[in-house]
Design a protein around this motif. Structure first.
Motif, PDB file in Angstrom:
ATOM      1  N   GLY A   1      -2.788  10.082   4.550  1.00 12.43           N
ATOM      2  CA  GLY A   1      -2.050   8.847   4.755  1.00 12.43           C
ATOM      3  C   GLY A   1      -2.189   7.958   3.534  1.00 12.43           C
ATOM      4  N   ARG A   2      -2.585   6.720   3.738  1.00 13.84           N
ATOM      5  CA  ARG A   2      -2.715   5.787   2.620  1.00 13.84           C
ATOM      6  C   ARG A   2      -4.125   5.738   2.032  1.00 13.84           C
ATOM      7  NH1 ARG A   2      -0.659   0.402   4.977  1.00 13.84           N
ATOM      8  NH2 ARG A   2      -1.332   1.358   6.922  1.00 13.84           N
ATOM      9  N   PHE A   3      -5.049   6.493   2.608  1.00 12.51           N
ATOM     10  CA  PHE A   3      -6.369   6.600   2.003  1.00 12.51           C
ATOM     11  C   PHE A   3      -6.248   7.209   0.603  1.00 12.51           C
ATOM     12  CE2 PHE A   3      -9.931   9.556   1.082  1.00 12.51           C
ATOM     13  CZ  PHE A   3     -10.894   8.600   0.810  1.00 12.51           C
ATOM     14  N   SER A   4      -6.899   6.600  -0.362  1.00 11.06           N
ATOM     15  CA  SER A   4      -6.935   6.981  -1.782  1.00 11.06           C
ATOM     16  C   SER A   4      -5.620   6.763  -2.502  1.00 11.06           C
ATOM     17  CB  SER A   4      -7.427   8.426  -1.974  1.00 11.06           C
ATOM     18  OG  SER A   4      -6.500   9.383  -1.519  1.00 11.06           O
ATOM     19  N   GLY A   5      -4.681   6.043  -1.862  1.00 14.59           N
ATOM     20  CA  GLY A   5      -3.472   5.610  -2.541  1.00 14.59           C
ATOM     21  C   GLY A   5      -3.627   4.192  -3.067  1.00 14.59           C
ATOM     22  N   PRO A   6      -2.669   3.701  -3.847  1.00 19.74           N
ATOM     23  CA  PRO A   6      -2.753   2.330  -4.356  1.00 19.74           C
ATOM     24  C   PRO A   6      -2.580   1.287  -3.253  1.00 19.74           C
ATOM     25  CG  PRO A   6      -1.247   3.668  -5.688  1.00 19.74           C
ATOM     26  CD  PRO A   6      -1.524   4.434  -4.434  1.00 19.74           C
TER      27      PRO A   6
ATOM     28  N   ASP B   1       3.559  11.941  -1.883  1.00 21.15           N
ATOM     29  CA  ASP B   1       4.923  11.424  -1.772  1.00 21.15           C
ATOM     30  C   ASP B   1       5.396  11.391  -0.328  1.00 21.15           C
ATOM     31  OD1 ASP B   1       4.993  11.208  -4.508  1.00 21.15           O
ATOM     32  OD2 ASP B   1       6.130  13.063  -4.832  1.00 21.15           O
ATOM     33  N   ASP B   2       4.852  12.267   0.509  1.00 22.84           N
ATOM     34  CA  ASP B   2       5.300  12.344   1.905  1.00 22.84           C
ATOM     35  C   ASP B   2       4.660  11.274   2.791  1.00 22.84           C
ATOM     36  OD1 ASP B   2       6.877  14.554   1.314  1.00 22.84           O
ATOM     37  OD2 ASP B   2       5.231  15.961   1.727  1.00 22.84           O
ATOM     38  N   ASP B   3       3.599  10.648   2.297  1.00 20.94           N
ATOM     39  CA  ASP B   3       2.932   9.613   3.088  1.00 20.94           C
ATOM     40  C   ASP B   3       3.642   8.283   2.881  1.00 20.94           C
ATOM     41  OD1 ASP B   3       0.788  11.248   4.083  1.00 20.94           O
ATOM     42  OD2 ASP B   3      -0.059  11.203   2.062  1.00 20.94           O
ATOM     43  N   PRO B   4       4.031   7.592   3.949  1.00 22.12           N
ATOM     44  CA  PRO B   4       4.798   6.349   3.791  1.00 22.12           C
ATOM     45  C   PRO B   4       3.981   5.219   3.200  1.00 22.12           C
ATOM     46  CG  PRO B   4       4.199   6.687   6.099  1.00 22.12           C
ATOM     47  CD  PRO B   4       3.801   7.933   5.369  1.00 22.12           C
ATOM     48  N   GLY B   5       4.678   4.313   2.530  1.00 24.37           N
ATOM     49  CA  GLY B   5       4.063   3.114   1.975  1.00 24.37           C
ATOM     50  C   GLY B   5       4.974   1.927   2.193  1.00 24.37           C
ATOM     51  N   GLU B   6       4.526   0.747   1.776  1.00 22.64           N
ATOM     52  CA  GLU B   6       5.323  -0.447   2.025  1.00 22.64           C
ATOM     53  C   GLU B   6       4.965  -1.571   1.064  1.00 22.64           C
ATOM     54  OE1 GLU B   6       1.718  -0.218   3.508  1.00 22.64           O
ATOM     55  OE2 GLU B   6       3.180   0.620   4.916  1.00 22.64           O
ATOM     56  N   LEU B   7       5.935  -2.451   0.869  1.00 20.50           N
ATOM     57  CA  LEU B   7       5.724  -3.756   0.270  1.00 20.50           C
ATOM     58  C   LEU B   7       6.050  -4.792   1.327  1.00 20.50           C
ATOM     59  CD1 LEU B   7       7.354  -3.532  -3.294  1.00 20.50           C
ATOM     60  CD2 LEU B   7       4.937  -3.352  -2.703  1.00 20.50           C
ATOM     61  N   VAL B   8       5.194  -5.802   1.462  1.00 18.75           N
ATOM     62  CA  VAL B   8       5.395  -6.844   2.475  1.00 18.75           C
ATOM     63  C   VAL B   8       5.300  -8.207   1.798  1.00 18.75           C
ATOM     64  CG1 VAL B   8       4.601  -7.834   4.647  1.00 18.75           C
ATOM     65  CG2 VAL B   8       4.344  -5.371   4.236  1.00 18.75           C
TER      66      VAL B   8
ATOM     67  N   CYS C   1      -5.727  -1.621  -6.382  1.00 22.29           N
ATOM     68  CA  CYS C   1      -6.953  -0.839  -6.282  1.00 22.29           C
ATOM     69  C   CYS C   1      -6.642   0.507  -5.629  1.00 22.29           C
ATOM     70  CB  CYS C   1      -7.996  -1.582  -5.465  1.00 22.29           C
ATOM     71  SG  CYS C   1      -8.801  -2.952  -6.344  1.00 22.29           S
ATOM     72  N   ILE C   2      -7.651   1.348  -5.568  1.00 25.10           N
ATOM     73  CA  ILE C   2      -7.548   2.594  -4.822  1.00 25.10           C
ATOM     74  C   ILE C   2      -8.113   2.336  -3.433  1.00 25.10           C
ATOM     75  CG2 ILE C   2      -8.235   5.007  -4.710  1.00 25.10           C
ATOM     76  CD1 ILE C   2      -8.536   4.965  -7.739  1.00 25.10           C
ATOM     77  N   ALA C   3      -7.371   2.719  -2.406  1.00 27.90           N
ATOM     78  CA  ALA C   3      -7.775   2.466  -1.026  1.00 27.90           C
ATOM     79  C   ALA C   3      -8.928   3.392  -0.645  1.00 27.90           C
ATOM     80  CB  ALA C   3      -6.592   2.651  -0.079  1.00 27.90           C
TER      81      ALA C   3
ATOM     82  N   SER D   1       0.862  -1.181   0.000  1.00 24.27           N
ATOM     83  CA  SER D   1       0.000   0.000   0.000  1.00 24.27           C
ATOM     84  C   SER D   1       0.897   1.229   0.000  1.00 24.27           C
ATOM     85  CB  SER D   1      -0.943   0.013   1.215  1.00 24.27           C
ATOM     86  OG  SER D   1      -0.212   0.081   2.422  1.00 24.27           O
ATOM     87  N   PHE D   2       0.396   2.291  -0.612  1.00 23.37           N
ATOM     88  CA  PHE D   2       1.171   3.516  -0.769  1.00 23.37           C
ATOM     89  C   PHE D   2       0.297   4.708  -0.408  1.00 23.37           C
ATOM     90  CE2 PHE D   2       3.187   0.380  -3.351  1.00 23.37           C
ATOM     91  CZ  PHE D   2       4.550   0.657  -3.273  1.00 23.37           C
ATOM     92  N   GLY D   3       0.937   5.756   0.122  1.00 21.40           N
ATOM     93  CA  GLY D   3       0.217   6.946   0.517  1.00 21.40           C
ATOM     94  C   GLY D   3      -0.281   7.755  -0.661  1.00 21.40           C
ATOM     95  N   PHE D   4      -1.204   8.662  -0.366  1.00 20.25           N
ATOM     96  CA  PHE D   4      -1.748   9.523  -1.406  1.00 20.25           C
ATOM     97  C   PHE D   4      -0.679  10.476  -1.943  1.00 20.25           C
ATOM     98  CE2 PHE D   4      -3.795  13.625  -2.498  1.00 20.25           C
ATOM     99  CZ  PHE D   4      -4.472  13.207  -3.629  1.00 20.25           C
TER     100      PHE D   4
END
Length: 420
Positions: A352-357, A101-108, A370-372, A96-99
């Motif tokens: 945050g990650r709302f409306s990010g991938p 660039d400043d919002d953190p995201g991750e791959l797990v 999807c879009i969160a 998941s990724f943030g909306f």
């Protein structure tokens, strides 16, 4: 390397084995442990996972590029024994990724994945190259119900948010931009820690045609497919233009017809479809962009929807395509840069990650993002609290009262999932 550049962790060497299994619960989420579960489920198919075999945390303007590079490195070093051979078996990551660039995201990359697709069920184990994990004994875990949840205003009250919408409409009318998507949040507060598996199960049961997901405390059931890449076919489902359902079938059919004719909603939808088609065009040999949308019926709302499809022209992975699409007009606005700046100026909260991938990807680069939306973020400092989100597309014909009502309708899935 300059001191300003982010330090990216080296991808580990992993051994992966996928094999068919029997005796799995009809509900994949039954196997999720108490904490740290990952999920991606639609119509009973999908994946659930737990444990952490590898993880990458990213932020900044290069976050998608860094994530794609790390994944390619991890795939290149992995030893995979895939006895199943369907999309989603073998090596898989959730992300998941943030909306912004400043919002953190991750791959797990989990240690264990249980997957199901078209009647085939499998388990994947992922371990360091120095060991080979045996398939786990799968057990069914019962979640703790969530009781006594209260909801409070988040960053802004409904009245304040409506005033922001009115400001945005004035700017659109003056010609600054064509559309902007504005979001708001509520705070859910329970008496006891929220067991995320409880709302996840309820979302999957109530919204089977949506993608129910869980990644690092972000859970939801989104109706909007940002992009799917599978064996050379690229698809995206665009949603823009919404009307609330009443529960009366005859009335709802009339509302659906009015939505399909609404000039305001059709204008909003056209902006969203155009932004997706323009972003995908460089990656497709050919494309099919519907001329008119259809009405997607969900239990709480109805959306104008269009399915854009294309044949892949290059090797861009599902995540690379998601990066090219984000943020679309469906979650940001048109023109993108102007809308994004306006969101930062007047929205008054961190998405945050709302409306990010949010989604998953396999070793071949196939996957779904999807879009969160229709989602909530667990509070890492207080397990009794969660932020839930909703947004609305604002165009010249928008009405602040109607837009507030639209966000209230979009908050229903998470409010109901958290309720008794």
């Amino acid at each position: 390397m300059s001191l300003s550049e982010p330090v990216r962790s080296q991808a580990p060497h992993l051994v992966i084995r996928s094999q068919r299994i029997d005796g799995v619960s009809a509900q994949l989420m039954d196997h999720l442990p108490t904490e740290g579960g990952l999920a991606w489920v639609r119509r009973g198919d999908g994946h659930v996972g737990w444990g952490v075999a590898a993880r990458l945390d990213v932020a900044g303007s290069n976050r998608f590029r860094d994530a794609v590079s790390w994944w390619q490195e991890l795939v290149g070093a992995a030893v995979v024994r895939d006895e199943v051979g369907v999309p989603g078996s073998g090596l898989v990551c959730f992300g998941s990724f943030g909306f912004t660039d400043d919002d953190p995201g991750e791959l797990v990359v989990p240690e264990v994945i249980v997957g199901r697709r078209g009647g085939t069920t499998w388990v994947t184990t992922i371990s360091p190259a120095s060991s080979l994990a045996a398939p786990p004994e799968l057990v069914i875990h019962q979640p703790d119900p969530v009781h006594d949840v209260a909801f409070a205003d988040g960053a802004r009250s409904g009245t304040d948010w409506s005033s922001i919408v009115a400001d945005a409409i004035e700017r659109i009318t003056s010609g600054e931009l064509d559309k902007v998507v504005l979001a708001r949040d509520l705070i859910a507060i329970a008496e006891q820690p929220i067991d995320l598996r409880w709302p996840l199960r309820r979302l999957a049961a109530a919204y089977p045609n949506c993608w129910t997901f869980s990644v690092d405390g972000l859970i939801g059931a989104t109706p909007e497919l940002l992009v799917r890449r599978e064996k050379g076919l690229i698809t995206s489902r665009v949603l823009a233009g919404t009307i609330r359902r009443t529960g009366d079938d005859a009335h709802d059919l009339a509302l659906a017809a009015s939505l399909a004719r609404s000039s305001k909603d059709l204008e909003e939808h056209e902006f969203a479809v155009r932004s997706v088609a323009d972003a995908l065009k460089p990656h497709c040999k050919s494309m099919n962009v519907p001329e008119t949308p259809f009405v997607l019926h969900l239990p709480n709302v109805m959306h104008l929807a269009s399915d854009v499809a294309g044949v892949a022209a290059n090797g861009a992975s599902a995540l690379g395509l998601a990066a090219a699409l984000h943020p679309s007009a469906a979650v940001c606005g048109t023109p993108t840069d102007v809308a994004r700046d306006l969101i930062g100026e007047i929205e008054g909260m961190k998405r945050g990650r709302f409306s990010g991938p949010v989604g998953w990807m396999d070793a071949a680069g196939d996957g779904e993002w999807c879009i969160a939306l229709r989602c909530g973020q667990a509070d890492p400092d207080d397990p009794r609290r969660m932020r839930i989100f909703a947004g609305a597309g604002i165009v010249a014909g928008s009405d602040p009262v109607a837009e507030l009502a639209e966000t209230n309708a979009k908050l229903v899935p998470m409010r109901d999932a958290l309720g008794d």
